[in-house]
Design an enzyme around this catalytic site. Sequence first.
Site, PDB file in Angstrom:
ATOM      1  N   CYS A  21      43.094  30.696  34.263  1.00 43.16           N
ATOM      2  CA  CYS A  21      41.707  31.543  33.856  1.00 43.16           C
ATOM      3  C   CYS A  21      42.239  32.779  34.341  1.00 43.16           C
ATOM      4  CB  CYS A  21      40.475  30.916  34.250  1.00 43.16           C
ATOM      5  SG  CYS A  21      40.130  29.440  33.503  1.00 43.16           S
ATOM      6  N   THR A  43      36.654  31.232  26.817  1.00 39.08           N
ATOM      7  CA  THR A  43      36.366  32.411  27.004  1.00 39.08           C
ATOM      8  C   THR A  43      37.091  33.251  26.203  1.00 39.08           C
ATOM      9  OG1 THR A  43      36.481  31.471  29.253  1.00 39.08           O
ATOM     10  CG2 THR A  43      37.043  34.169  28.986  1.00 39.08           C
TER      11      THR A  43
HETATM   12  C1  UDX Z   1      38.470  29.893  37.853  1.00 39.28           C
HETATM   13  C2  UDX Z   1      36.834  30.318  38.107  1.00 39.28           C
HETATM   14  O1  UDX Z   1      36.392  29.894  39.559  1.00 39.28           O
HETATM   15  C3  UDX Z   1      35.907  29.192  37.366  1.00 39.28           C
HETATM   16  O2  UDX Z   1      34.482  29.764  37.527  1.00 39.28           O
HETATM   17  C4  UDX Z   1      36.346  29.551  35.787  1.00 39.28           C
HETATM   18  O3  UDX Z   1      35.290  28.788  35.126  1.00 39.28           O
HETATM   19  C5  UDX Z   1      37.666  29.192  35.583  1.00 39.28           C
HETATM   20  O4  UDX Z   1      38.522  29.956  36.482  1.00 39.28           O
HETATM   21  P1  UDX Z   1      39.912  27.733  38.449  1.00 39.28           P
HETATM   22  O5  UDX Z   1      41.062  28.505  37.684  1.00 39.28           O
HETATM   23  O6  UDX Z   1      39.718  26.451  38.480  1.00 39.28           O
HETATM   24  O7  UDX Z   1      38.499  28.602  38.181  1.00 39.28           O
HETATM   25  O8  UDX Z   1      40.276  28.423  40.021  1.00 39.28           O
HETATM   26  P2  UDX Z   1      39.542  28.961  41.267  1.00 39.28           P
HETATM   27  O9  UDX Z   1      39.020  27.857  42.306  1.00 39.28           O
HETATM   28  O10 UDX Z   1      38.700  29.799  40.912  1.00 39.28           O
HETATM   29  O11 UDX Z   1      41.032  29.339  42.046  1.00 39.28           O
HETATM   30  C6  UDX Z   1      41.843  30.325  41.337  1.00 39.28           C
HETATM   31  C7  UDX Z   1      42.940  31.055  41.998  1.00 39.28           C
HETATM   32  O12 UDX Z   1      42.645  31.625  43.105  1.00 39.28           O
HETATM   33  C8  UDX Z   1      43.824  29.389  42.683  1.00 39.28           C
HETATM   34  O13 UDX Z   1      45.144  30.075  42.542  1.00 39.28           O
HETATM   35  C9  UDX Z   1      43.338  29.556  44.005  1.00 39.28           C
HETATM   36  O14 UDX Z   1      44.433  29.102  44.844  1.00 39.28           O
HETATM   37  C10 UDX Z   1      43.264  31.133  44.334  1.00 39.28           C
HETATM   38  N1  UDX Z   1      42.255  31.495  45.448  1.00 39.28           N
HETATM   39  C11 UDX Z   1      41.205  31.168  45.458  1.00 39.28           C
HETATM   40  C12 UDX Z   1      42.881  32.218  46.512  1.00 39.28           C
HETATM   41  O15 UDX Z   1      44.056  32.763  46.629  1.00 39.28           O
HETATM   42  N2  UDX Z   1      41.847  32.568  47.610  1.00 39.28           N
HETATM   43  C13 UDX Z   1      40.507  32.256  47.603  1.00 39.28           C
HETATM   44  O16 UDX Z   1      40.168  32.471  48.467  1.00 39.28           O
HETATM   45  C14 UDX Z   1      40.151  31.564  46.544  1.00 39.28           C
END
Ligand code: UDX
Length: 437
Positions: free
Chosen positions: A264, A121
């Site tokens: 991320c 990224t």
């Molecule tokens: C993210 C993107 O989803 C992915 O497409 C990209 O390639 C990398 O970044 P990731 O970091 O693995 O993926 O986590 P993700 O599932 O997106 O969750 C990110 C954060 O958001 C977590 O801390 C999760 O707990 C939080 N979250 C997610 C919430 O607080 N509420 C939600 O409804 C969803």
Amino acid sequence: MRISVFGCGYLGAVHAACMASLGHDVVGVDVIEDHVALLGRGQAPFFEPGLPEMLQEALATGRLEFTTDASRAAGCDVHFVCVGTPQKRGENAADLTYVRTALTTLLPMLRAGDVVVGKSTVPVGTGEDLRERIVEVQPDAELIWNPEFLREGFAVQDTLHPDRFVYGVSDTGAGRRAAGVLDEVYAAALADGTPKIECDLATAQLVKVAANSFLATKISFINAMAELCEATGADVTMLADAIGHDARIGRTFLNAGVGFGGGCLPKDIRAFMARAGELGVDQALSFLREVDSINMRRRVRMVDLAREVCGGSIVGRRVAVLGAAFKPDSDDIRDPPALSVAAQMQLQGAHVTVTDPQALDNARKKWPELAYETEVLAAVAEAEAVLLLTEWPEYVALDPTVVKQAVAVPRIIDGRNCLDPRAWRAAGWTYRALGRP
Ligand code: UDX
């Protein structure tokens, strides 16, 4: 095809294993010797469901190797750049050192017809710079920008069956030929009908940060609604359910709680703002500053709520924190809301014990001042408040009657809105949550 993968972290290790499982010959290159040694034995240096099995299968075919010797990438037709782009120390911008170093290593090996595929990224514009460097050295090599959208915890599935492919391709004959080469790499998923968007380099780089910014905005939107709910006695989970039924809005990524963390979303929205500033369009992304602030406020609110629940002070109180990883099914503790709250409470005088099914080793190294327990019942022993901050399925399934026997005072704060308040209250607990009465 013969493929090299530069950078064997969450993205690269999974990508290398998946490409080998599809029948390609893959060499994964990384500078961290311990990680390379583990991967070569079929062990993942981090927790990712399904990855060790996939590594072992692919290694057994002889089509996958991991090495610190970058010269092993010579002779590969396609080179994936999967190195990290962390946030710069003291700045919002992304640190591109690893991307630039990977390319410098790769350049002397490039032959006519080779394709370099950027997956990291990066700030928009990076791809164009890298392409210039490539064609200067090897005019018949080409760069494609092919962002990766995998989620930790689902990385194998997301790599093998992505919901879309994005190819950022230069508008030249070489660009079109390179896209054809990448089609061969992804032949299986393309044959299954995975949509493919072919665009220019700048759009492809923007797609990734735009997607992550949208997801972060969605989470902060519902967390802002949680603040309103707290001020009015409304229930943010019901609000999310109700607005989520509108297909234009959708229910996913509307879970209010202690907010987003990880390697991320937080750093990507900051790097995006920094890049917009450089491009003279910072106003376009000023809303992301608010998205970031709303997210960070949730952590502060969590500590305040714990203090309120404990009767006005957490000094000397025993507090148990369930969850350390930034989300379930991960041992990743980069910018983790749970540990950030735990550390704050400890600094403010509480005695905090943290438990997590996978992330304790990582947490211990980074926050040695916190106490850790592997078993939930040991972690909550004699606790005066329990905070659920990462919604691991085993925590969601906890029996409130059993847990109650271990604690000193049955007070639970549901930082992810994942427990059934009625069941916990019926078992005699004081139940509190963010954004719920
Ligand atoms: C993210 C993107 O989803 C992915 O497409 C990209 O390639 C990398 O970044 P990731 O970091 O693995 O993926 O986590 P993700 O599932 O997106 O969750 C990110 C954060 O958001 C977590 O801390 C999760 O707990 C939080 N979250 C997610 C919430 O607080 N509420 C939600 O409804 C969803």
